[in-house]
Design a protein around this motif. Structure first.
Motif, PDB file in Angstrom:
ATOM      1  N   VAL A   1       0.877  -1.177   0.000  1.00 17.59           N
ATOM      2  CA  VAL A   1       0.000   0.000   0.000  1.00 17.59           C
ATOM      3  C   VAL A   1       0.912   1.223   0.000  1.00 17.59           C
ATOM      4  N   MET A   2       0.402   2.345  -0.488  1.00 20.76           N
ATOM      5  CA  MET A   2       1.284   3.511  -0.606  1.00 20.76           C
ATOM      6  C   MET A   2       1.701   4.038   0.763  1.00 20.76           C
ATOM      7  N   CYS A   3       0.849   3.814   1.768  1.00 23.89           N
ATOM      8  CA  CYS A   3       1.142   4.357   3.093  1.00 23.89           C
ATOM      9  C   CYS A   3       0.384   3.494   4.091  1.00 23.89           C
ATOM     10  N   SER A   4       0.907   3.351   5.298  1.00 22.09           N
ATOM     11  CA  SER A   4       0.167   2.561   6.286  1.00 22.09           C
ATOM     12  C   SER A   4      -1.178   3.220   6.598  1.00 22.09           C
ATOM     13  N   GLY A   5      -1.273   4.522   6.320  1.00 25.35           N
ATOM     14  CA  GLY A   5      -2.549   5.216   6.502  1.00 25.35           C
ATOM     15  C   GLY A   5      -3.599   4.776   5.508  1.00 25.35           C
ATOM     16  N   ARG A   6      -3.172   4.041   4.490  1.00 24.30           N
ATOM     17  CA  ARG A   6      -4.130   3.550   3.496  1.00 24.30           C
ATOM     18  C   ARG A   6      -4.799   2.259   3.960  1.00 24.30           C
ATOM     19  N   ILE A   7      -4.299   1.661   5.046  1.00 23.90           N
ATOM     20  CA  ILE A   7      -4.856   0.380   5.473  1.00 23.90           C
ATOM     21  C   ILE A   7      -6.215   0.616   6.123  1.00 23.90           C
TER      22      ILE A   7
ATOM     23  N   CYS B   1       6.939   9.410   8.326  1.00 26.25           N
ATOM     24  CA  CYS B   1       5.992   9.057   7.259  1.00 26.25           C
ATOM     25  C   CYS B   1       6.233   9.917   6.029  1.00 26.25           C
ATOM     26  N   HIS B   2       6.214   9.286   4.875  1.00 26.23           N
ATOM     27  CA  HIS B   2       6.404   9.976   3.604  1.00 26.23           C
ATOM     28  C   HIS B   2       5.332  11.041   3.406  1.00 26.23           C
ATOM     29  N   TYR B   3       4.152  10.796   3.987  1.00 29.68           N
ATOM     30  CA  TYR B   3       3.044  11.748   3.870  1.00 29.68           C
ATOM     31  C   TYR B   3       2.800  12.450   5.206  1.00 29.68           C
ATOM     32  N   GLN B   4       3.806  12.572   6.002  1.00 32.16           N
ATOM     33  CA  GLN B   4       3.805  13.287   7.292  1.00 32.16           C
ATOM     34  C   GLN B   4       3.041  12.575   8.413  1.00 32.16           C
ATOM     35  N   LYS B   5       1.808  12.103   8.151  1.00 35.13           N
ATOM     36  CA  LYS B   5       0.994  11.689   9.283  1.00 35.13           C
ATOM     37  C   LYS B   5       0.238  10.381   9.080  1.00 35.13           C
TER      38      LYS B   5
ATOM     39  N   ASN C   1      -2.273   7.971  11.810  1.00 38.77           N
ATOM     40  CA  ASN C   1      -3.650   7.523  11.596  1.00 38.77           C
ATOM     41  C   ASN C   1      -3.746   6.006  11.688  1.00 38.77           C
ATOM     42  N   ALA C   2      -2.747   5.334  11.089  1.00 37.31           N
ATOM     43  CA  ALA C   2      -2.744   3.873  11.107  1.00 37.31           C
ATOM     44  C   ALA C   2      -2.711   3.370  12.551  1.00 37.31           C
ATOM     45  N   ARG C   3      -1.934   4.058  13.399  1.00 33.60           N
ATOM     46  CA  ARG C   3      -1.796   3.638  14.788  1.00 33.60           C
ATOM     47  C   ARG C   3      -3.152   3.696  15.498  1.00 33.60           C
TER      48      ARG C   3
ATOM     49  N   ILE D   1      -7.448  12.672  13.214  1.00 37.76           N
ATOM     50  CA  ILE D   1      -6.568  13.522  14.014  1.00 37.76           C
ATOM     51  C   ILE D   1      -5.651  12.597  14.811  1.00 37.76           C
ATOM     52  N   TYR D   2      -4.585  13.132  15.391  1.00 33.74           N
ATOM     53  CA  TYR D   2      -3.665  12.278  16.148  1.00 33.74           C
ATOM     54  C   TYR D   2      -2.808  13.150  17.035  1.00 33.74           C
TER      55      TYR D   2
END
Lengths: 141, 381, 370
Positions: free
Chosen positions: A41-47, A73-77, A81-83, C358-359
């Motif tokens: 996936v492009m980012c763990s935030g995409r999961i 993160c390549h996309y900062q945040k 979000n994934a966490r 948010i985080y």
């Protein structure tokens, strides 16, 4: 039945860190478990939490979420979000006794090939110990 | 009509299950779709079964329809054809709905074989759930005696309870004790019986006579029921009163086999208005109910799907407010389908009435200018 | 301490008098409250703009045909109200609306919230079988005596947020021994005071929190604990899930009436959630059988993932379920643990953002580092 059991594990790997780390592990000829199927996936935030739930309901024995270290993160945040989503998923799995230990999250950077090999091997062993997912043969889903 | 005779061993369910198992062995089919009791025991779910051991204990003749079979079929084949040869055993109304969905391009029927049976009706879902064990017995008794007393209101007045456009039909009416008829409706059905080495040339006059008789009886019931219902729903006041407890949950639409839209028009952005819209309407009448689109939803849904309504009654089962919604739709569907000379699910080749026309038809509904307005003018003069 | 307005009428009449006053004096453009619509026991929310229409209003009837939060959002989805509208809503309905506003599905502007300390409501089916009317007298008796009303909905019996935190005006019901003759109305915000200024009645000061309220809080908490224990989902795994949700007929009524589920097109109704026949066939080869339509458990777990953080426990989902699945209890239970993990209370404060998207950098730092 148990003799021929090889777990099926799905790994959602972020493109920029973990997937590159996995690549490096391959190039460095480190041993990684064959039971792991990687989805990039492009980012763990995409999961999407639904990806993980769907995997479990399809009878997958373990799910690994991997992304860049917090702050990298390549996309900062995305990984922040994934966490949070990981916590959400854990709470839902816990609530229904769906063996939350079958889900894990790891931060693996592009250079951490050894860490990648180590955590995947350990997780595969862990899943092997837990045994096959009881969801796999459920027909009334 | 001609068909074959199959002796019943022990009971009907077992006979049919054995028949399916044999079909597996004879490689006529690779999988079967039929209802089975869910693990908690108080309801049923459609299963697609390949494993013969899972077939054990399945219920080809369930006492309720929790999910309309057409919905089950389209969930499997909406995106394309199946490769396996699959037999589906369903109520006639479910097969009729499947055919409508096929015409609406929401399912593909390649490799699917349909098996129907003379349907005695089913129990209302909410009644059944109150006491599943007792109701199993009630249903069993009613099924054997063809007694529709406890069945759903739309089942009591259903005249299409037999031989829809399925491939194979199980005839239970007019048979001697311990026998059923297997009636092929298509070449696929014939091949099926041939594979079993069954003589499919037995005349079925008794069955036909019995079906006709029950049809007449149901026709009469229908007339009475519809007359009674009309007094409750005719005219805006009556209709509004009947729908007054509707909470606009749209359950009826969601479970309707023919309402296939992923997003209903009435759930869409087209139905989200600015506050002025509500306030000005309210100022005209003093007050308006919220949500304000109850009536337009039901009438609008009717206009969308009434020509294809198979009166399966699933909507009424799903209504939390016990509105006789299936009976209302049945009343309108009957009239509409008569005018359009269309019966949903009757024939897979028959085009939907809304996508076809003849130039010389329905003229009795036209009011040509020359005939109406000129006459009026003449009389005025 | 907040301002207390005493009206010498029963609570029902008193509340109606307040609404009438607001409408007649043109303080509000309209009133949204429950109203009977005809002889057939139709009770529904109505937007009333003429005072004479208030005669059929039943603002405090223990019945909830919709979650009003959803309706308030429908009204202000496109744009905020230009003129004030008074709304009589239960605490859970207000909380639902606040959650929707956080998600840009409505606007608080110009709404005047009138609420009450909520004794609960009866299930929808009581209005279907006609038992609602008969229950009403015992409802008020038990409310006077601060008793738990056993035949209200499970979601109501076990509701611990029955004090409306966001209301401008609060009608006191629970523990009011004299509610047949006396209507105590708390004006808990300045806005509430402004609107109610000039109405006939005694003005005093009193604390909303009382001995009775605390007593009810304890009773509800006990009931909640009991109910959650009865709904034993946490030890049965997938089998327990199938036991509870196996009956589901896939009508998605629960999401349709859920105030938090605001999507026009639910993911679970959308095309991406449909399966290719080849996928089903490979599942079939692996398992030997497969439910049709499949995805029942996925739908409920997925909906939990989407909305459990904001579940305000209004109980509409259980009420509307045609096959009597205790959805609301399960969602409240899971919701409680999810909300606790993020230290979030849905519907309390419109400024408190929903915890997803948010985080904080310094949270859950132990995660992912093993």
């Amino acid at each position: 039945m148990n003799d021929e059991y090889t777990p099926r594990i799905v790994g959602f790997l972020c493109n920029w860190c973990s997937y590159t780390g996995a690549d490096l592990a391959g190039v460095s000829r480190l041993k990684v478990p064959p039971s792991l199927r990687i989805i990039r996936v492009m980012c763990s935030g995409r999961i999407d939490p639904l990806f993980v739930l769907k995997a479990f309901l399809k009878g997958i024995d373990g799910v690994m979420m991997m992304g860049c270290h917090p702050g990298e993160c390549h996309y900062q945040k995305g990984n922040y979000n994934a966490r949070r989503r990981f916590i959400l998923l854990q709470k839902i799995l816990e609530a229904f006794d769906l063996e939350p230990e079958r889900l894990g999250i790891w931060w693996v950077s592009a250079s951490e090939a050894t860490k990648y090999a180590k955590v995947t091997t350990e997780f595969a062993k862990e899943i092997e110990k837990i045994g096959p997912s009881p969801v796999a043969n459920e027909i009334f889903l | 009509m001609r068909g074959s005779v199959l002796p019943i061993e022990n009971n009907l369910e077992e006979t049919i299950l054995n028949f399916i198992k044999e079909a597996f062995d004879k490689k006529c089919i690779e999988a079967v779709i039929l209802p089975k009791r869910i693990p908690s025991g108080d309801s049923f779910a459609y299963l697609l079964i390949k494993d013969k051991s899972i077939l054990e204990g399945a219920s080809p003749f369930p006492p309720v329809i929790p999910v309309q079979g057409a919905k089950a079929i389209s969930s499997l084949t909406r995106q394309g054809s199946v490769k396996k040869k699959i037999l589906a055993i369903m109520h006639p109304c479910e097969i009729r709905a499947t055919i409508e969905l096929f015409k609406l391009k929401q399912t593909t029927l390649n490799n699917l074989i349909f098996m129907s049976y003379d349907c005695p009706g089913v129990l209302p879902l909410s009644d059944y759930l109150e006491n599943p064990d007792e109701n199993d017995q009630t249903f069993l008794a009613a099924q054997q005696k063809w007694d529709s007393k406890d069945m759903r209101p739309v089942c009591k007045i259903c005249t299409e309870f037999s031989a829809p456009a399925s491939d194979l039909h199980i005839g239970q009416l007019g048979t001697d004790e311990g026998k059923i008829f297997l009636i092929p409706n298509s070449s696929v059905g014939k091949e099926f019986l041939n594979a079993f080495g069954l003589n499919s040339d037995v005349p079925l006059d008794e069955w036909e006579a019995e079906v006709e008789k029950l049809k007449k009886e149901r026709e009469n019931n229908k007339k009475d029921a519809q007359e009674k219902l009309k007094t409750k729903v005719e005219g805006p006041e009556n209709l509004l009163e009947t729908l007054s407890s509707c909470i606009t949950c749209h359950n009826c639409m969601r479970v309707c086999p023919v309402c296939y839209c992923r997003q209903c028009y009435f759930d869409s952005d087209a139905f989200k208005f600015p506050p002025d819209n509500f306030i000005s309407k309210s100022e005209k009448k003093g007050s308006i109910r919220l949500p304000s689109d109850t009536l337009i939803f039901h009438l609008g849904r009717m206009s969308h799907m009434i020509h294809s309504c198979v009166s399966c009654g699933t909507c009424e089962d799903a209504c939390p407010m016990d509105i006789p919604i299936a009976q209302i739709f049945n009343l309108v569907a009957d009239k509409t389908q008569q005018v359009l000379d269309y019966k949903p699910g009757r024939n897979i080749e028959e085009p939907l009435p809304t996508v076809t026309y003849q130039e010389e038809e329905l003229q009795e509904f036209e009011k040509p200018y020359s005939e109406t307005y000129i006459k009026v003018e003449e009389t005025n003069v | 301490m907040s301002k207390l307005l005493k009206i010498n009428k029963g609570v029902d009449e008193g509340t109606k008098a307040l609404l009438e006053y607001l409408l007649e004096k043109d303080k509000v453009e309209g009133v949204i409250t429950l109203k009977t619509i005809n002889a057939n026991q139709g009770i529904c929310y109505s937007l009333i703009t003429k005072p004479e229409e208030l005669k059929d209003a039943v603002p405090l009837i223990p019945y909830m045909p919709n979650n009003e939060g959803k309706l308030l959002s429908r009204l202000t989805l496109r744009e905020p109200l230009a003129d004030p509208i008074a709304v009589v809503a239960r605490p859970c309905e207000l909380r639902a609306f606040i959650e929707l506003v956080k998600r840009n599905q409505g606007s608080l502007k110009n709404y005047l919230f009138i609420s009450h300390t909520c004794p609960g409501v009866y299930p929808l089916e009581t209005n279907v079988n006609g038992s609602l009317e008969k229950k009403i007298s015992q409802y008020w008796n038990k409310t006077k005596n601060t008793e738990l009303i056993q035949d209200t909905r499970p979601a109501c019996k076990s509701c611990i947020h029955f004090i409306p935190d966001n209301a401008d005006i609060i009608v006191s019901l629970i523990g009011e021994a004299d509610l047949d003759n006396n209507c105590n109305i708390f004006l808990s915000t300045n806005k509430g005071e402004e609107f109610a200024a000039g109405i006939e009645g005694e003005i005093g000061e009193k604390e909303l929190e009382s001995k009775e309220i605390n007593l009810m809080q304890n009773k509800r908490e006990e009931e909640r604990k009991k109910l959650f224990e009865e709904t034993n989902i946490e030890t049965k795994g997938i089998e327990g899930l199938i036991e509870y949700f196996g009956k589901c007929i896939g009508c998605h009524g629960c999401s349709n009436v859920c105030p938090i589920c605001y999507c026009n097109l639910c993911f679970f109704d959308s095309q991406p959630n449909e399966t290719q026949p080849s996928w089903s066939e490979s599942d079939l080869d692996r398992k030997g059988a497969l439910r049709l339509p499949s995805g029942t458990i996925f739908y409920h777990l997925g909906r939990l993932a989407h909305i459990s953080i904001s579940c305000i426990g209004c109980g509409m989902c259980t009420d509307v379920c045609p096959v009597n699945i205790p959805i609301s209890t399960i969602f409240s239970k899971v919701g409680e643990s999810v909300q606790k993990a993020f230290d979030y209370s849905p519907g309390m404060d419109v400024e408190e953002p929903v915890p997803f998207g948010i985080y904080k950098e310094e949270e859950f730092t132990e995660i992912g580092e093993q």
